[in-house]
Design a protein around this motif. Structure first.
Motif, PDB file in Angstrom:
ATOM      1  N   LEU A   8     133.069 -84.882  47.138  1.00 22.08           N
ATOM      2  CA  LEU A   8     131.707 -84.964  47.110  1.00 22.08           C
ATOM      3  C   LEU A   8     131.066 -84.772  48.235  1.00 22.08           C
ATOM      4  O   LEU A   8     131.720 -84.896  49.345  1.00 22.08           O
ATOM      5  N   LEU A   9     129.930 -83.903  48.296  1.00 23.46           N
ATOM      6  CA  LEU A   9     129.261 -83.635  49.548  1.00 23.46           C
ATOM      7  C   LEU A   9     127.797 -84.087  49.535  1.00 23.46           C
ATOM      8  O   LEU A   9     127.242 -84.585  48.274  1.00 23.46           O
ATOM      9  N   ALA A  10     127.116 -84.286  50.582  1.00 23.87           N
ATOM     10  CA  ALA A  10     125.638 -84.815  50.532  1.00 23.87           C
ATOM     11  C   ALA A  10     124.786 -83.934  51.291  1.00 23.87           C
ATOM     12  O   ALA A  10     125.061 -83.239  52.227  1.00 23.87           O
ATOM     13  N   PHE A  11     123.701 -83.950  50.584  1.00 25.07           N
ATOM     14  CA  PHE A  11     122.623 -83.285  51.249  1.00 25.07           C
ATOM     15  C   PHE A  11     122.158 -84.044  52.357  1.00 25.07           C
ATOM     16  O   PHE A  11     122.217 -85.361  52.234  1.00 25.07           O
ATOM     17  N   ALA A 714     122.283 -86.540  46.623  1.00 22.48           N
ATOM     18  CA  ALA A 714     121.001 -87.052  47.310  1.00 22.48           C
ATOM     19  C   ALA A 714     120.436 -88.196  46.764  1.00 22.48           C
ATOM     20  O   ALA A 714     120.528 -88.284  45.451  1.00 22.48           O
ATOM     21  N   GLY A 715     119.689 -89.111  47.570  1.00 24.05           N
ATOM     22  CA  GLY A 715     118.880 -90.029  46.907  1.00 24.05           C
ATOM     23  C   GLY A 715     117.710 -90.337  47.969  1.00 24.05           C
ATOM     24  O   GLY A 715     117.879 -90.174  49.251  1.00 24.05           O
ATOM     25  N   GLY A 716     116.576 -90.918  47.022  1.00 30.33           N
ATOM     26  CA  GLY A 716     115.555 -90.878  48.105  1.00 30.33           C
ATOM     27  C   GLY A 716     114.242 -91.516  47.169  1.00 30.33           C
ATOM     28  O   GLY A 716     114.418 -91.928  46.266  1.00 30.33           O
ATOM     29  N   GLN A 717     113.021 -91.829  47.873  1.00 31.88           N
ATOM     30  CA  GLN A 717     111.973 -92.571  47.491  1.00 31.88           C
ATOM     31  C   GLN A 717     110.940 -91.402  47.570  1.00 31.88           C
ATOM     32  O   GLN A 717     110.630 -90.939  48.808  1.00 31.88           O
ATOM     33  N   ARG A 723     106.212 -83.473  47.229  1.00 33.01           N
ATOM     34  CA  ARG A 723     107.229 -82.527  46.943  1.00 33.01           C
ATOM     35  C   ARG A 723     108.482 -82.658  48.043  1.00 33.01           C
ATOM     36  O   ARG A 723     108.236 -82.797  49.220  1.00 33.01           O
ATOM     37  N   HIS A 724     109.554 -82.881  47.529  1.00 32.04           N
ATOM     38  CA  HIS A 724     110.895 -83.187  48.429  1.00 32.04           C
ATOM     39  C   HIS A 724     111.686 -81.930  48.040  1.00 32.04           C
ATOM     40  O   HIS A 724     112.190 -81.551  46.901  1.00 32.04           O
ATOM     41  N   THR A 725     112.013 -81.116  49.065  1.00 29.77           N
ATOM     42  CA  THR A 725     112.730 -79.916  48.977  1.00 29.77           C
ATOM     43  C   THR A 725     114.022 -80.038  49.386  1.00 29.77           C
ATOM     44  O   THR A 725     114.354 -80.367  50.694  1.00 29.77           O
ATOM     45  N   TYR A 726     115.111 -79.945  48.628  1.00 25.12           N
ATOM     46  CA  TYR A 726     116.486 -79.658  49.071  1.00 25.12           C
ATOM     47  C   TYR A 726     117.016 -78.419  49.191  1.00 25.12           C
ATOM     48  O   TYR A 726     116.879 -77.633  48.097  1.00 25.12           O
ATOM     49  N   GLU A 727     117.849 -78.094  50.087  1.00 22.34           N
ATOM     50  CA  GLU A 727     118.253 -76.528  50.274  1.00 22.34           C
ATOM     51  C   GLU A 727     119.654 -76.491  50.083  1.00 22.34           C
ATOM     52  O   GLU A 727     120.684 -77.054  50.742  1.00 22.34           O
ATOM     53  N   LEU A 728     120.204 -75.909  49.024  1.00 25.78           N
ATOM     54  CA  LEU A 728     121.716 -75.769  48.614  1.00 25.78           C
ATOM     55  C   LEU A 728     122.326 -74.638  49.344  1.00 25.78           C
ATOM     56  O   LEU A 728     121.525 -73.173  48.895  1.00 25.78           O
ATOM     57  N   PRO A 729     123.043 -74.593  50.439  1.00 22.11           N
ATOM     58  CA  PRO A 729     123.434 -73.247  50.826  1.00 22.11           C
ATOM     59  C   PRO A 729     124.013 -72.229  49.881  1.00 22.11           C
ATOM     60  O   PRO A 729     125.320 -72.938  48.915  1.00 22.11           O
ATOM     61  N   ILE A 813     115.678 -76.659  45.651  1.00 27.14           N
ATOM     62  CA  ILE A 813     115.390 -77.494  44.691  1.00 27.14           C
ATOM     63  C   ILE A 813     114.265 -78.283  44.987  1.00 27.14           C
ATOM     64  O   ILE A 813     114.289 -79.162  46.073  1.00 27.14           O
ATOM     65  N   HIS A 814     113.038 -78.329  44.156  1.00 25.79           N
ATOM     66  CA  HIS A 814     111.814 -78.934  44.645  1.00 25.79           C
ATOM     67  C   HIS A 814     111.670 -80.131  43.689  1.00 25.79           C
ATOM     68  O   HIS A 814     111.363 -80.034  42.468  1.00 25.79           O
ATOM     69  N   VAL A 815     111.793 -81.297  44.373  1.00 25.12           N
ATOM     70  CA  VAL A 815     111.674 -82.611  43.422  1.00 25.12           C
ATOM     71  C   VAL A 815     110.219 -83.014  43.603  1.00 25.12           C
ATOM     72  O   VAL A 815     109.591 -83.154  44.882  1.00 25.12           O
ATOM     73  N   GLU A 816     109.532 -83.338  42.617  1.00 26.10           N
ATOM     74  CA  GLU A 816     108.109 -83.570  42.676  1.00 26.10           C
ATOM     75  C   GLU A 816     107.740 -84.615  42.059  1.00 26.10           C
ATOM     76  O   GLU A 816     108.413 -85.300  40.991  1.00 26.10           O
ATOM     77  N   CYS A 817     106.461 -85.462  42.310  1.00 26.97           N
ATOM     78  CA  CYS A 817     105.968 -86.470  41.695  1.00 26.97           C
ATOM     79  C   CYS A 817     104.705 -86.615  41.278  1.00 26.97           C
ATOM     80  O   CYS A 817     103.814 -86.060  42.078  1.00 26.97           O
ATOM     81  N   MET A 818     104.369 -86.827  40.185  1.00 27.55           N
ATOM     82  CA  MET A 818     102.998 -87.117  39.563  1.00 27.55           C
ATOM     83  C   MET A 818     102.747 -88.016  38.732  1.00 27.55           C
ATOM     84  O   MET A 818     103.855 -88.625  38.168  1.00 27.55           O
TER      85      MET A 818
END
Length: 877
Positions: A8-11, A714-717, A723-729, A813-818
């Protein structure tokens, strides 16, 4: 073909910005009648309500011991819904908002219909919302006054906080009392009572019901309501067996016994004929049938040799809430921590310890036919079943306790300190529930036990792995299709699909924040000769016909995943002349197989007996076992100090939930089912999503990448409107290659819930629609709208188009909360996990993992350099 395994790899940390605002879609809008027409329609209904209060006052004046000023539950039936209407209700003295329920869709008429801005009136059904309100007579008078003002002038300004009533009056389809039929309409009480009378007639004297009361905000009001209901029950010759209040989920219920004559009265004269169903303190009355499990066989003969058992040390990670296991079985000796605070073991003969033994065996050892390595941690077991009072060898969930309350107390005991008592197993992170409620599935409201698990998962950061439930009735197929197994196979698939639309997921498999598991038709026994008296009428590896299917509440994806539940064979039917259909029933296979091979209590003290079993309970136990293995991977950490560290243990339950879904797919199921079920292309994906969830779990892909497959976590709050943006190479070896490749994205979050609202899910966390052009593919499998309705989103983009990107490019990858049902407060956040993978065929590239890993390391170094450069210079004196 999969390449060599890779870790496994981690962002790294995401880029955090405000969620982009989105232009509102121009959807059809509700068109309703004006004030004059509403007056004509509703004035008689308001008068009827006022008359009901007068009638209650008169009844109380005749010597009733209840309060003189009656309070009745009033239903506001709105065509559509009014945002925050519950807040306006509470501002009128004498009104208390109780609950919102989803009403039945209605055909459009001249009063209420949907209109499109360009096309005008449409034939789209009108969705209704029911607002349930406790009211006294004075409050009804105030409502009539406000309604009269609105009729005269729809633009009138009401007192502060009451203007929502103007919108409500415009959409009000009906206003009435909550009545006897409302209390049983969705609970299946009448059907179950009819079955009871047909089966036993008047030979039993009492029946059990779960009476769910309206949850009142004031403790005094709850106490008065419970006392009133108890008097009603006792007055009919019944009694109260158990009672429960769980404030955090707004649950208030009693378990009652009623005379069988009450059953006859309802079936003969209607729901209004018994006092309990006319009592305003009562919300719902459901049949109480604690889950009962039959043994696979009373005479296990298959035996197995296992290495001598050694006591396993360490802290338990997994808890099993089930029947009491046979602890001295060779498969379990030294591997269980049994916590039996109710002393159920005193009257629990070894011969009856079947279900708990089987589930513990599957969690600890897996399918005994497969010869897997056992778990290296002890399994915590809390028995919540006991031997059936009458049926030999059967077990049942404790029959004199409310299941919701029983689970609440059991889980709190495991993880929470109460008073001077410490938690008995605070190391537990996974809870296996291979049992449930034998009740009619509910798809328009979350079950009480589902609400409980959702709250516990969020509050205590637990991963619940829950059975979808079994439907073991015979499969009814046309007689013309019963000539041979091949003809019956397609007919059985079609029949099981049709029946699944009516049967559905069983509680608590409807819960939002749990992983719900269905069963596939496979096991580790291998090929075997099937006698002529039985048929194998399920495709190998396909969803089992006995496995419950979705969708869940609000059309969410349920079950989430499928795993091996054991192959089920069916008895070859005898076709009666002149019959159009024939029932194909399950065949007994416990002694010879097929099925999952599990430990069982043996005869004459034998400690190595086994049987073969099938069911979603089995699949759930095996998924729980895989979940524990994933925790091992996460807790071991990264293989190299040059890689981004894995997320904190706070996120492990959610990451494991996401990893399990991430390794699941429909595979060949889709093409076969489209063909056999004759599904229309426009609706097939939605219908298949309800049946299949996210598909079949592939354990070979769990928690590991490969040379041709990079897997990142990845894990977060996340807070409201972030918007939390993760970049997959993007791997260079995929650039400009018109070969097969796949991106898979899975997001899990712990959704806060609003049990009193129809929408239920308090907050929505999701990843935005992926860039399919950049990915060179199309979204496949689960339908795109369904995947966002729960708290587990899983999407696959697959294609063979050449990907065009530059050096160092990434896939965002854009993680969003509403907000959803509620508004997330400032400084509050929601836990989530993200799992992303990119893969191709080994013939295309065996360097995908290495390319992504190298680029991730570069990003870590770049960000570390940026942080150093951003520091202010050190001043010297």
């Amino acid at each position: 073909m999969t390449g060599e395994p890779r870790p496994l790899l981690a962002f790294g940390p995401p880029v955090v910005v405000d969620r982009p605002t989105q232009s509102s879609r121009d959807l059809p809008r509700l068109s309703g009648p004006g004030g004059g027409r509403q007056g004509e329609r509703l004035t008689p209904q308001f008068r009827e309500l006022a008359g009901a209060f007068d009638g209650e006052r008169a009844r109380f004046a005749d010597g009733s011991p209840d309060e003189v000023d009656p309070a009745l539950v009033v239903v506001f039936d709105l065509a559509g819904s009014v945002k925050d209407f519950c807040n306006a209700i509470d501002r009128i003295e004498g009104l208390e908002f109780l609950s919102e329920l989803l009403g039945e869709p209605a055909d459009p008429d001249d009063d209420f219909h949907m209109t499109d801005r360009t096309r005008g009136r449409t034939d789209k059904p009108v969705q209704h919302s029911l607002y349930l309100v406790m009211s006294n007579a004075r409050a009804i008078d105030e409502l009539i006054r406000l309604f009269g003002l609105w009729q005269q002038d729809p633009s009138v300004t009401f007192e502060h906080g009451l203007n929502k009533f103007k919108a409500a009056f415009g959409q009000l389809a009906a206003i009435r009392r909550w009545g006897p039929e409302d209390r049983i309409r969705e609970t299946g009480l009448r059907d179950r009572w009819r079955e009871t009378l047909d089966l036993v007639g008047q030979s039993v004297s009492l029946v059990k019901v779960e009476v769910e009361l309206w949850y009142r905000r004031a403790a005094e009001a709850r106490a008065a309501a419970e006392s009133h209901v108890e008097r009603v029950v006792i007055g009919t010759g019944g009694r109260i067996l158990d009672r429960s209040q769980i404030d955090q989920i707004g649950y208030h219920a009693v378990l009652a016994e009623l005379p069988i004559q009450q059953v006859s009265s309802v079936l003969t004269h209607g729901a209004e004929s018994i006092r309990l169903l006319t009592t305003d303190d009562v919300m719902f009355v459901s049949p109480f049938t604690p889950m009962s499990v039959a043994p696979a066989t009373l005479d296990p003969v298959a035996q197995i040799r296992l290495p001598p058992g050694q006591r396993v040390e360490g802290l338990p990670r997994v808890a099993l809430l089930d029947g009491l296991p046979f602890q001295n079985h060779d498969a379990l000796a030294g591997r269980l921590i049994v916590d039996d605070p109710d002393d159920l073991g005193v009257d629990y003969p070894v011969s009856a310890r079947n279900h708990g033994t089987a589930m513990a065996s599957l969690i600890v050892q897996g399918d005994l036919s497969a010869g897997a390595e056992p778990l290296d941690r002890p399994l915590y077991v809390r028995p919540i079943m006991r031997p059936h009072e009458f049926a030999v060898g059967h077990e049942q969930v404790l029959p004199d306790q409310l299941l919701t309350d029983l689970l609440h107390r059991a889980i709190k005991r495991i993880v929470d300190r109460e008073g001077d008592r410490d938690a008995v197993a605070p190391s537990v992170r996974i809870i296996n529930l291979s049992i449930g409620a034998q009740a009619r599935s509910l798809v328009r409201r979350m079950s009480p036990i589902g609400r409980l698990l959702d709250w516990l998962a969020q509050s205590y950061n637990l991963l619940f792995v829950v059975s979808a439930g079994n439907h073991l009735d015979p499969v009814v197929i046309p007689a013309a299709s019963a000539g041979d197994a091949d003809s019956a196979r397609s007919a059985a698939t079609l029949a099981a699909y049709g029946a699944s639309l009516l049967r559905g997921i069983l509680p608590p498999g409807d819960a939002l924040n749990v992983l719900t598991v269905g069963a596939t038709h496979d096991d580790g026994l291998g090929e075997m000769d099937v006698p002529d008296t039985v048929w194998d009428i399920t495709e190998p590896g396909a969803p089992a016909h006995y496995s419950a299917t979705g969708p869940g509440v609000d059309r969410s994806v349920k079950p989430d995943v499928h795993h091996s539940g054991g192959r089920a064979l069916y008895a070859r039917p005898v076709i009666e002349p002149g019959k159009d259909s024939v029932a194909v029933a399950l065949a007994p296979t416990a002694t010879a197989g097929p099925g999952l091979r599990v430990a069982a209590p043996g005869r004459a003290g034998a400690t190595n007996a086994t049987v073969f079993t099938t069911g979603t309970s089995n699949a759930t136990a095996l998924v729980t076992r895989e979940a524990s293995r994933l925790f091992d991977i996460l807790e071991a950490g990264t293989a190299s100090g040059d890689d981004t560290p894995f997320p904190d243990a706070l996120y492990h339950p959610l990451i494991v939930r996401a990893l399990l879904a991430h390794a699941s797919s429909w595979g060949p199921w889709e093409a076969r089912l489209r063909r056999e079920l004759g599904l229309d292309n426009q609706t097939a994906r939605r219908q298949l999503t309800a049946m299949l969830g996210y598909g079949r779990l592939d354990t070979d892909r769990l928690g590991t990448g490969a040379t041709n497959h990079a897997l990142l976590i990845a894990g977060g709050q996340i807070a409201r409107d972030q918007r939390h943006t993760y970049e997959l190479p993007l791997p260079p070896s995929l650039r400009a290659r018109a070969d097969w490749h796949r991106f898979t994205i899975t997001l899990a979050f712990t959704a806060p819930t609003a049990g009193q609202l129809a929408r239920y899910r308090g907050v929505k966390v999701y990843f935005a629609t992926p860039n399919t052009d950049l990915a060179g593919g199309d979204r496949i499998e689960a339908e795109h709208a369904s995947v966002r309705r729960g708290s587990l989103q899983h999407e696959i983009i697959q294609g063979t188009k050449a990907m065009v990107f530059g050096e160092g490019s990434t896939f965002p990858i854009h993680v969003e909360c509403m907000d959803d049902a509620q508004r997330l407060r400032a400084r509050e956040s929601v836990r989530y996990s993200l799992v992303v993978s990119v893969e191709t065929a080994v013939e295309t590239s065996t360097t995908i993992h290495d390319e992504v890993r190298a680029r991730l390391r570069e990003l870590i170094r770049d960000r570390a350099r940026e942080r150093v450069l951003a520091r202010p210079p050190v001043q010297t004196t």
